[in-house]
Structure formats: structure tokens, C-alpha cells
Design a protein around this motif. Structure first.
Motif, PDB file in Angstrom:
ATOM      1  N   GLY A  91       0.824  -1.209   0.000  1.00  0.00           N
ATOM      2  CA  GLY A  91       0.000   0.000   0.000  1.00  0.00           C
ATOM      3  C   GLY A  91       0.858   1.259   0.000  1.00  0.00           C
ATOM      4  O   GLY A  91       2.023   1.245   0.413  1.00  0.00           O
ATOM      5  N   ASN A  92       0.272   2.348  -0.479  1.00  0.00           N
ATOM      6  CA  ASN A  92       1.014   3.589  -0.669  1.00  0.00           C
ATOM      7  C   ASN A  92       1.604   4.154   0.618  1.00  0.00           C
ATOM      8  O   ASN A  92       2.747   4.607   0.642  1.00  0.00           O
ATOM      9  CB  ASN A  92       0.113   4.644  -1.325  1.00  0.00           C
ATOM     10  N   LYS A  93       0.811   4.119   1.694  1.00  0.00           N
ATOM     11  CA  LYS A  93       1.280   4.753   2.931  1.00  0.00           C
ATOM     12  C   LYS A  93       2.481   4.004   3.513  1.00  0.00           C
ATOM     13  O   LYS A  93       3.441   4.623   3.979  1.00  0.00           O
ATOM     14  CB  LYS A  93       0.151   4.823   3.958  1.00  0.00           C
ATOM     15  N   MET A  94       2.451   2.667   3.479  1.00  0.00           N
ATOM     16  CA  MET A  94       3.559   1.898   4.028  1.00  0.00           C
ATOM     17  C   MET A  94       4.798   2.002   3.141  1.00  0.00           C
ATOM     18  O   MET A  94       5.919   2.037   3.642  1.00  0.00           O
ATOM     19  CB  MET A  94       3.142   0.450   4.236  1.00  0.00           C
ATOM     20  N   THR A  97       6.281   5.304   3.936  1.00  0.00           N
ATOM     21  CA  THR A  97       6.974   5.263   5.233  1.00  0.00           C
ATOM     22  C   THR A  97       8.331   4.587   5.106  1.00  0.00           C
ATOM     23  O   THR A  97       9.316   5.030   5.694  1.00  0.00           O
ATOM     24  CB  THR A  97       6.125   4.524   6.284  1.00  0.00           C
ATOM     25  N   PHE A  98       8.375   3.508   4.309  1.00  0.00           N
ATOM     26  CA  PHE A  98       9.642   2.812   4.112  1.00  0.00           C
ATOM     27  C   PHE A  98      10.664   3.729   3.447  1.00  0.00           C
ATOM     28  O   PHE A  98      11.815   3.822   3.894  1.00  0.00           O
ATOM     29  CB  PHE A  98       9.446   1.558   3.258  1.00  0.00           C
ATOM     30  N   PHE A  99      10.261   4.383   2.358  1.00  0.00           N
ATOM     31  CA  PHE A  99      11.200   5.261   1.652  1.00  0.00           C
ATOM     32  C   PHE A  99      11.566   6.485   2.483  1.00  0.00           C
ATOM     33  O   PHE A  99      12.675   7.008   2.367  1.00  0.00           O
ATOM     34  CB  PHE A  99      10.628   5.675   0.295  1.00  0.00           C
ATOM     35  N   LEU A 100      10.634   6.932   3.330  1.00  0.00           N
ATOM     36  CA  LEU A 100      10.943   8.017   4.257  1.00  0.00           C
ATOM     37  C   LEU A 100      12.061   7.586   5.201  1.00  0.00           C
ATOM     38  O   LEU A 100      12.997   8.359   5.470  1.00  0.00           O
ATOM     39  CB  LEU A 100       9.689   8.399   5.061  1.00  0.00           C
ATOM     40  N   ALA A 101      11.978   6.348   5.692  1.00  0.00           N
ATOM     41  CA  ALA A 101      13.027   5.817   6.570  1.00  0.00           C
ATOM     42  C   ALA A 101      14.368   5.770   5.839  1.00  0.00           C
ATOM     43  O   ALA A 101      15.399   6.169   6.386  1.00  0.00           O
ATOM     44  CB  ALA A 101      12.640   4.424   7.069  1.00  0.00           C
ATOM     45  N   ALA A 190      -3.175   8.875  13.356  1.00  0.00           N
ATOM     46  CA  ALA A 190      -2.995   7.832  12.338  1.00  0.00           C
ATOM     47  C   ALA A 190      -4.163   6.860  12.323  1.00  0.00           C
ATOM     48  O   ALA A 190      -4.782   6.588  13.349  1.00  0.00           O
ATOM     49  CB  ALA A 190      -1.704   7.066  12.608  1.00  0.00           C
ATOM     50  N   ASP A 191      -4.436   6.325  11.121  1.00  0.00           N
ATOM     51  CA  ASP A 191      -5.473   5.312  10.936  1.00  0.00           C
ATOM     52  C   ASP A 191      -4.787   3.988  10.631  1.00  0.00           C
ATOM     53  O   ASP A 191      -4.073   3.863   9.629  1.00  0.00           O
ATOM     54  CB  ASP A 191      -6.402   5.715   9.785  1.00  0.00           C
ATOM     55  N   THR A 192      -4.983   2.968  11.478  1.00  0.00           N
ATOM     56  CA  THR A 192      -4.275   1.686  11.320  1.00  0.00           C
ATOM     57  C   THR A 192      -5.128   0.589  10.687  1.00  0.00           C
ATOM     58  O   THR A 192      -4.676  -0.548  10.576  1.00  0.00           O
ATOM     59  CB  THR A 192      -3.783   1.189  12.694  1.00  0.00           C
ATOM     60  N   PHE A 320       7.697  13.747  10.288  1.00  0.00           N
ATOM     61  CA  PHE A 320       6.828  13.368   9.177  1.00  0.00           C
ATOM     62  C   PHE A 320       5.621  12.551   9.637  1.00  0.00           C
ATOM     63  O   PHE A 320       4.589  12.531   8.973  1.00  0.00           O
ATOM     64  CB  PHE A 320       7.623  12.608   8.114  1.00  0.00           C
ATOM     65  N   ALA A 321       5.757  11.870  10.769  1.00  0.00           N
ATOM     66  CA  ALA A 321       4.614  11.130  11.331  1.00  0.00           C
ATOM     67  C   ALA A 321       3.489  12.098  11.669  1.00  0.00           C
ATOM     68  O   ALA A 321       2.306  11.805  11.432  1.00  0.00           O
ATOM     69  CB  ALA A 321       5.042  10.359  12.574  1.00  0.00           C
ATOM     70  N   LYS A 322       3.862  13.231  12.217  1.00  0.00           N
ATOM     71  CA  LYS A 322       2.865  14.245  12.569  1.00  0.00           C
ATOM     72  C   LYS A 322       2.283  14.904  11.318  1.00  0.00           C
ATOM     73  O   LYS A 322       1.066  15.129  11.226  1.00  0.00           O
ATOM     74  CB  LYS A 322       3.508  15.306  13.469  1.00  0.00           C
ATOM     75  N   LEU A 323       3.140  15.168  10.345  1.00  0.00           N
ATOM     76  CA  LEU A 323       2.690  15.849   9.124  1.00  0.00           C
ATOM     77  C   LEU A 323       1.781  14.978   8.265  1.00  0.00           C
ATOM     78  O   LEU A 323       0.805  15.457   7.683  1.00  0.00           O
ATOM     79  CB  LEU A 323       3.906  16.299   8.295  1.00  0.00           C
ATOM     80  N   PHE A 324       2.088  13.662   8.187  1.00  0.00           N
ATOM     81  CA  PHE A 324       1.354  12.760   7.293  1.00  0.00           C
ATOM     82  C   PHE A 324       0.524  11.708   8.034  1.00  0.00           C
ATOM     83  O   PHE A 324       0.072  10.743   7.427  1.00  0.00           O
ATOM     84  CB  PHE A 324       2.338  12.071   6.334  1.00  0.00           C
ATOM     85  N   LYS A 325       0.358  11.884   9.336  1.00  0.00           N
ATOM     86  CA  LYS A 325      -0.490  11.005  10.147  1.00  0.00           C
ATOM     87  C   LYS A 325      -0.052   9.536  10.048  1.00  0.00           C
ATOM     88  O   LYS A 325      -0.842   8.642   9.741  1.00  0.00           O
ATOM     89  CB  LYS A 325      -1.953  11.151   9.734  1.00  0.00           C
ATOM     90  N   LEU A 326       1.215   9.303  10.317  1.00  0.00           N
ATOM     91  CA  LEU A 326       1.763   7.951  10.239  1.00  0.00           C
ATOM     92  C   LEU A 326       1.726   7.290  11.613  1.00  0.00           C
ATOM     93  O   LEU A 326       1.887   7.949  12.636  1.00  0.00           O
ATOM     94  CB  LEU A 326       3.211   8.008   9.741  1.00  0.00           C
ATOM     95  N   ASP A 327       1.512   5.978  11.634  1.00  0.00           N
ATOM     96  CA  ASP A 327       1.404   5.245  12.899  1.00  0.00           C
ATOM     97  C   ASP A 327       2.765   4.727  13.345  1.00  0.00           C
ATOM     98  O   ASP A 327       3.694   4.602  12.545  1.00  0.00           O
ATOM     99  CB  ASP A 327       0.426   4.074  12.738  1.00  0.00           C
ATOM    100  N   LEU A 328       2.872   4.390  14.619  1.00  0.00           N
ATOM    101  CA  LEU A 328       4.136   3.962  15.214  1.00  0.00           C
ATOM    102  C   LEU A 328       4.600   2.620  14.655  1.00  0.00           C
ATOM    103  O   LEU A 328       5.796   2.401  14.478  1.00  0.00           O
ATOM    104  CB  LEU A 328       4.001   3.871  16.737  1.00  0.00           C
TER     105      LEU A 328
END
Length: 387
Positions: A91-94, A97-101, A190-192, A320-328
């Protein structure tokens, strides 16, 4: 003192098998935070320090031959399990997140090296480039970059030192944060629900794994050796520069071959990962056999630099978690898929839910794909900074 090449390799294999056996039988917690491949490096390095073998002509020829041809074969087999079609199911969000890391880790290396490079030796950028390959992929990527950049085996001790000490502490921190996932997700809004759905689908798809067969092992071995030889021949026809050497081309050709064949029926044969790991352990043992503990004079500075890289990486991830609503969960697994690879990302994923383990595996597989290229790109920038 050993002077025969075959005896030298036999001893390295025996040391590796003894460590793997100990890990399997003891199940000691030490192996959770300090991978057996890192222990292998330092045990073999200890043998080298006490001069158990002599760098005779036979030993040197054996070392050079095995390392040259096993490296591209290992890269090819390692990437056979990295099917891009499966990875896109994350999925796009994950994926984001991976490429952000990955990008934040690269920024961490560039920023840290810019701050500390005057305190290191002129060629220290190669050690950090190799480590960046590991922290964006895995140990296999680190070894690939070590070969591509012609990093001296002695300098690999610093790379493995950071990779073990700093990585172990980072794993402990991420595992300790698991109980605070709900609080963090409320803070980041974030929405999980999508993660849970993808995890269940991947678990269902990966439920049936084919057993390893004699036929499969033989086909995989012959394919890997053929790619290794082909990469060596192909690289000899390609243009080279001071950075893009013949060995770099060998690594690139083997990497692209693995990615390409990962979408063919060859990738469905079981046993490739096991064979790749055996080759990786032998390559790491070969590298360690040329190193010496007396050469690690700047160890504390390297370890501190490693922590600075992690702090920069973690800070960017939280922002970026705050900006893009990413989960832990996504942040932690993406981070460990890069820094820890397939050995630790599934462990963190399972701490959240057993159904999420396949996500950790796939993210780690993606790290194998980009780790070598990412590390080489970071290395190019670090070389410019080093002047």
C-alpha cells in the motif's frame, strides 16, 4: 599456523557453523540484539589477531577467488525473494513510510559525516558508505558496497562495530515503544485499519511454503554461479571511473539480475535464501580473516557517529509522522526493515501482532533491493564531502 587455502576455508566454515549451531540450540537472548553474523565477524577477527593463519600465497589466492565469485552469486540469490509485485501490496502509505526511513537514514549519514569527517581518516567515507548500505538494506548490501568501493577489510571492523552496538540499542528502544503505540497514534492522528487488512492478506498468501528440494538447490546454485560469471564478464566491457569500478559494475549487474529473476518461476524454488545466507556468512568470515583488533583505534568516535545518525533519522521520522499522520508500527518496522533487515523487522512486527509479520518481511526485502544503490549514492556524496 595455517598456510593451506583449503584448510583456511574449512576452519572459517567450521567457526561459522559452530556459531549458528550455538544460536539454534541455546536460543540465548544475546542473539536477539547481536546477530550471529556479527559475532562471527569478531570471532574470526580474534583468530586473525592471534595469527591462526598466515597470509601465504595459497591462503591469499583462495580468499581472493572465493570472495570475488561468491559476492555476486550471494547478491543474486538474496534478491530472488524480493518480488516487486508482492512489495506493491503493502500500500502507498507503508511504501511511503519505508522510503521516508531510507531517505532520513541517508540524510543522517550525510549530515553526520559533514560534522565529523575531519576527525576520521581520508578514506573513512567508504566505511560509512558500506554502513549506509547495511542500514538501508542488510549485511549483504554492506558486503556488496565493501566490494564495490574496495573498502579495506580492516576498516570493516568499524562498520560492523556500529552496526552491532548502535543497532542493538535502537532495536531495544523500538521494542520498548510498542506499549505506547496507541498514545503515539492518537498524537499523530494515524489510521491503522489499512495495515491490519494488508497484514491479514499477506499472511494468507504466504501460508503455504514449498519444502526445499535437491532439485531446487541445484538449479539455484547453478543459476547463481552463472550470474556470477556473467557479471564478471559483462563488467569487463563497461566503462569505469574512479568511483564506478569494474567491481561496482559486477555488483550492479548481479543486483539487477536478482530483481529481474525475482518475477520468474526461478524465484518460486525454495532454498535460495538459505543458500544466500551461507554464502554471506562465508564472505563475512573471509573479510574478518584479514582484519585485526589492533586496527580499531577510532572505535568510540565511530560508535558516537552511529548514534548521531540514528538521532537524525528518528527526528525526521517523528516530524513526518505528525505531518502525514503515520502510525508507530509503520515507522518502527520501516526503520528496522532498513537498519536491521529481515532479521529484526519481523520481530518488531510480531510484537504488535502476529498477522503483521509478513509486512516486516516484505519491507526488509525491499531494503535488499534499494540498499546497494542507496549506499553507493550516499557514498558518492560522502566522497565529495571528504574532498
Amino acid at each position: 599456523m595455517i598456510e593451506d587455502g583449503f584448510t583456511y576455508v574449512a576452519l572459517l566454515v567450521m567457526i561459522g557453523s559452530a556459531i549458528v549451531y550455538t544460536e539454534k540450540k541455546s536460543r540465548h537472548k544475546l542473539f536477539t540484539y547481536l546477530p550471529s553474523i556479527v559475532i562471527l565477524y569478531f570471532v574470526v577477527m580474534l583468530f586473525s589477531t592471534f595469527e591462526v593463519w598466515h597470509k601465504s600465497e595459497s591462503v591469499t589466492l583462495t580468499y581472493t577467488f572465493l570472495k570475488s565469485y561468491l559476492l555476486p552469486a550471494m547478491i543474486f540469490l538474496m534478491l530472488l525473494s524480493a518480488d516487486m509485485r508482492e512489495i506493491f501490496k503493502l500500500g502507498n502509505k507503508m511504501l511511503f513510510t519505508f522510503f521516508l526511513a531510507s531517505v532520513s537514514i541517508a540524510i543522517g549519514f550525510i549530515g553526520t559525516f559533514a560534522l565529523f569527517h575531519t576527525y576520521f581518516e581520508p578514506d573513512a567515507w567508504k566505511a560509512f558508505a558500506a554502513l549506509s548500505g547495511s542500514w538501508m538494506g542488510g549485511t549483504g548490501n554492506m558486503v556488496a558496497i565493501q566490494g564495490a568501493l574496495d573498502l579495506p577489510d580492516s576498516a570493516m571492523g568499524y562498520t560492523l562495530l556500529i552496526d552491532s552496538i548502535d543497532y542493538a540499542i535502537w532495536v531495544m528502544i523500538l521494542l520498548a515503544l510498542v506499549p505506547f503505540a496507541k498514545t503515539f497514534n492518537l498524537w499523530s492522528k494515524a489510521d491503522t485499519s489499512v495495515i491490519d487488512e494488508v497484514g491479514e492478506k499477506l499472511a494468507h498468501n504466504n501460508a503455504h511454503k514449498k519444502p526445499v528440494t535437491f532439485f531446487a538447490l541445484f538449479i539455484l546454485l547453478s543459476s547463481a554461479l552463472f550470474v556470477s560469471v556473467g557479471a564478471q564478464i559483462g563488467a569487463s566491457f563497461l566503462p569505469t571511473t574512479s568511483f564506478l569500478t569494474a567491481t561496482t559494475w559486477v555488483v550492479i549487474i548481479a543486483t539487477l539480475s536478482g530483481i529481474l529473476f525475482a518475477i520468474t518461476p526461478l524465484a518460486k524454488l525454495s532454498g535460495g535464501s538459505e543458500m544466500a545466507n551461507m554464502m554471506l556468512y562465508l564472505i563475512v568470515a573471509l573479510i574478518a580473516s584479514r582484519a585485526n583488533f589492533s586496527e580499531l583505534t577510532e572505535a568510540p568516535l565511530y560508535i558516537i557517529a552511529g548514534f548521531v545518525i540514528i538521532v537524525i533519522h528518528g527526528s525526521i521520522m517523528i516530524l513526518f509522522a505528525k505531518l502525514f499522520k503515520l502510525d508507530l508500527f509503520s515507522l518502527g518496522v520501516a526503520s528496522l526493515a532498513n537498519i536491521g533487515g529481515v532479521a529484526s523487522a519481523p520481530i518488531l512486527a510480531s510484537a504488535y501482532s502476529k498477522a503483521l509479520i509478513p509486512i516486516g518481511v516484505l519491507m526488509a526485502m525491499m531494503g535488499y533491493i534499494i540498499g546497494t544503490f542507496g549506499g553507493l549514492m550516499v557514498g558518492k556524496i560522502l566522497k565529495i564531502i571528504a574532498g
